[in-house]
Design a protein around this motif. Structure first.
Motif, short mmCIF file in Angstrom:
data_model
loop_
_atom_site.label_atom_id
_atom_site.label_comp_id
_atom_site.label_asym_id
_atom_site.label_seq_id
_atom_site.Cartn_x
_atom_site.Cartn_y
_atom_site.Cartn_z
N HIS A 150 2.84 -7.90 8.29
CA HIS A 150 2.33 -7.05 9.28
C HIS A 150 3.20 -5.70 9.50
O HIS A 150 2.76 -4.91 10.27
CB HIS A 150 2.23 -7.63 10.53
N PHE A 151 4.46 -5.88 8.96
CA PHE A 151 5.22 -4.61 8.98
C PHE A 151 4.96 -3.59 8.17
O PHE A 151 4.93 -2.29 8.51
CB PHE A 151 6.96 -5.08 8.62
N GLY A 152 4.34 -3.69 7.03
CA GLY A 152 3.65 -2.78 6.19
C GLY A 152 4.38 -2.00 5.53
O GLY A 152 4.22 -0.88 4.95
N ASP A 153 5.87 -2.35 5.25
CA ASP A 153 6.67 -1.58 4.46
C ASP A 153 7.07 -2.39 3.46
O ASP A 153 7.18 -3.73 3.05
CB ASP A 153 7.88 -1.18 5.17
N PHE A 154 7.72 -1.79 2.34
CA PHE A 154 8.23 -2.44 1.03
C PHE A 154 9.39 -3.47 1.36
O PHE A 154 9.32 -4.46 0.62
CB PHE A 154 8.86 -1.24 0.20
N LYS A 155 10.19 -3.33 2.43
CA LYS A 155 11.14 -4.30 2.53
C LYS A 155 10.46 -5.76 2.87
O LYS A 155 11.08 -6.73 2.55
CB LYS A 155 12.03 -3.88 3.76
N HIS A 156 9.55 -5.72 3.35
CA HIS A 156 8.81 -7.00 3.86
C HIS A 156 7.74 -7.38 2.99
O HIS A 156 7.54 -8.57 3.15
CB HIS A 156 8.15 -6.83 5.36
N ASN A 157 7.32 -6.64 2.14
CA ASN A 157 6.12 -7.15 1.04
C ASN A 157 5.98 -6.66 -0.27
O ASN A 157 5.30 -6.76 -1.16
CB ASN A 157 4.81 -6.72 1.70
N MET A 158 7.37 -5.89 -0.49
CA MET A 158 7.49 -5.80 -2.04
C MET A 158 6.55 -4.74 -2.53
O MET A 158 6.33 -4.64 -3.57
CB MET A 158 8.18 -6.70 -2.64
N GLY A 159 5.85 -4.21 -1.78
CA GLY A 159 4.85 -3.18 -2.29
C GLY A 159 3.60 -3.97 -2.78
O GLY A 159 2.76 -3.23 -3.21
N MET A 160 3.53 -5.16 -2.55
CA MET A 160 2.39 -6.17 -2.88
C MET A 160 1.14 -6.02 -1.97
O MET A 160 0.08 -6.25 -2.34
CB MET A 160 2.76 -7.49 -3.23
N VAL A 161 1.36 -5.80 -0.74
CA VAL A 161 0.19 -5.97 0.16
C VAL A 161 0.28 -4.43 0.92
O VAL A 161 1.35 -4.24 1.71
CB VAL A 161 0.46 -7.02 1.13
N PRO A 162 -0.72 -3.95 1.17
CA PRO A 162 -0.76 -2.65 2.04
C PRO A 162 -0.67 -3.26 3.56
O PRO A 162 -0.97 -4.24 4.02
CB PRO A 162 -2.24 -2.21 1.87
N GLY A 163 0.05 -2.19 4.30
CA GLY A 163 0.33 -2.51 5.95
C GLY A 163 -1.17 -2.53 6.44
O GLY A 163 -2.28 -2.45 5.90
N PRO A 164 -1.16 -3.24 7.68
CA PRO A 164 -2.20 -3.28 8.76
C PRO A 164 -2.87 -1.79 8.72
O PRO A 164 -2.20 -0.80 8.96
CB PRO A 164 -1.74 -3.96 9.78
N ALA A 165 -4.29 -1.98 9.21
CA ALA A 165 -4.96 -0.81 9.28
C ALA A 165 -5.65 -1.28 10.73
O ALA A 165 -6.92 -1.24 10.55
CB ALA A 165 -5.63 -0.37 8.15
#
Length: 147
Positions: A31-46
Motif C-alpha cells: 500500500h506504500f506504492g514505492d520501491f522500498k516496500h515492494n521492490m518494483g513488483m507491485v504497482p502502488g494503490p490507485a
C-alpha cells in the motif's frame, strides 16, 4: 474485494466481542506504492470511490497482471482505512490492528488502529491516513454488505 469479506465478518460478529479483544486484519506494505516496500513488483494503490472500486474493470487494462496487482495494493490500502474506522467506531477495549505479516515471534503490542509491520507498530503510508476516504469506504461497505 477481500475488504468486504473482512468487513462482513467483523460486522456479523461485533456484538459477540467482549473487551479486551483484538481484531487483526491482514494488510501488506504494497500500500506504500514505492520501491522500498515492494521492490518494483507491485504497482502502488490507485484509490477511487468505493463504488468505482467495486466494479469489474476498476483499473485500466483489467485483464493484465498490473491491473490485478494494482487492485491488490489498493485493497490493502482499503483494509487499513477500515481498520482506522473500526478503531473509531468499535467500543473501548475492542482493538483493531492492520497486520503486515512476516516472521514474528510472540505477541505484538499495538494500540487500536495500528499498522503492525513484521512485529512492531509503525506508521502506514501517508495516503492511508485519510479520514474522508475511510468514512466513505465504511459507508460503501455497509451498503455492499447489507442483508
Amino acid at each position: 474485494m477481500n475488504v468486504l469479506a473482512n468487513h462482513l465478518f467483523v460486522r456479523l460478529l461485533q456484538d459477540r466481542f467482549a473487551a479486551p479483544a483484538r481484531i487483526v486484519i491482514t494488510v501488506s506494505d504494497t500500500h506504500f506504492g514505492d520501491f522500498k516496500h515492494n521492490m518494483g513488483m507491485v504497482p502502488g494503490p490507485a484509490w477511487k470511490s468505493p463504488d468505482a472500486l467495486a466494479r469489474t474493470g476498476a483499473f485500466p487494462e483489467p485483464d493484465t497482471t498490473a491491473a490485478g496487482r494494482t487492485a491488490y495494493s489498493t485493497s490493502k490500502l482499503a483494509a487499513i482505512y477500515l481498520v482506522h474506522e473500526y478503531a473509531r467506531r468499535l467500543p473501548a477495549g475492542i482493538d483493531a490492528v492492520a497486520y503486515n505479516p512476516g516472521f514474528v515471534l510472540g505477541t505484538t503490542r499495538a494500540p487500536t488502529g495500528s499498522y503492525v509491520d513484521r512485529g512492531r507498530a509503525a506508521r502506514s503510508s501517508e495516503e492511508s491516513y485519510d479520514e474522508r476516504r475511510e468514512g466513505e469506504l465504511w459507508e460503501a461497505a455497509e451498503r455492499f454488505t447489507a442483508a
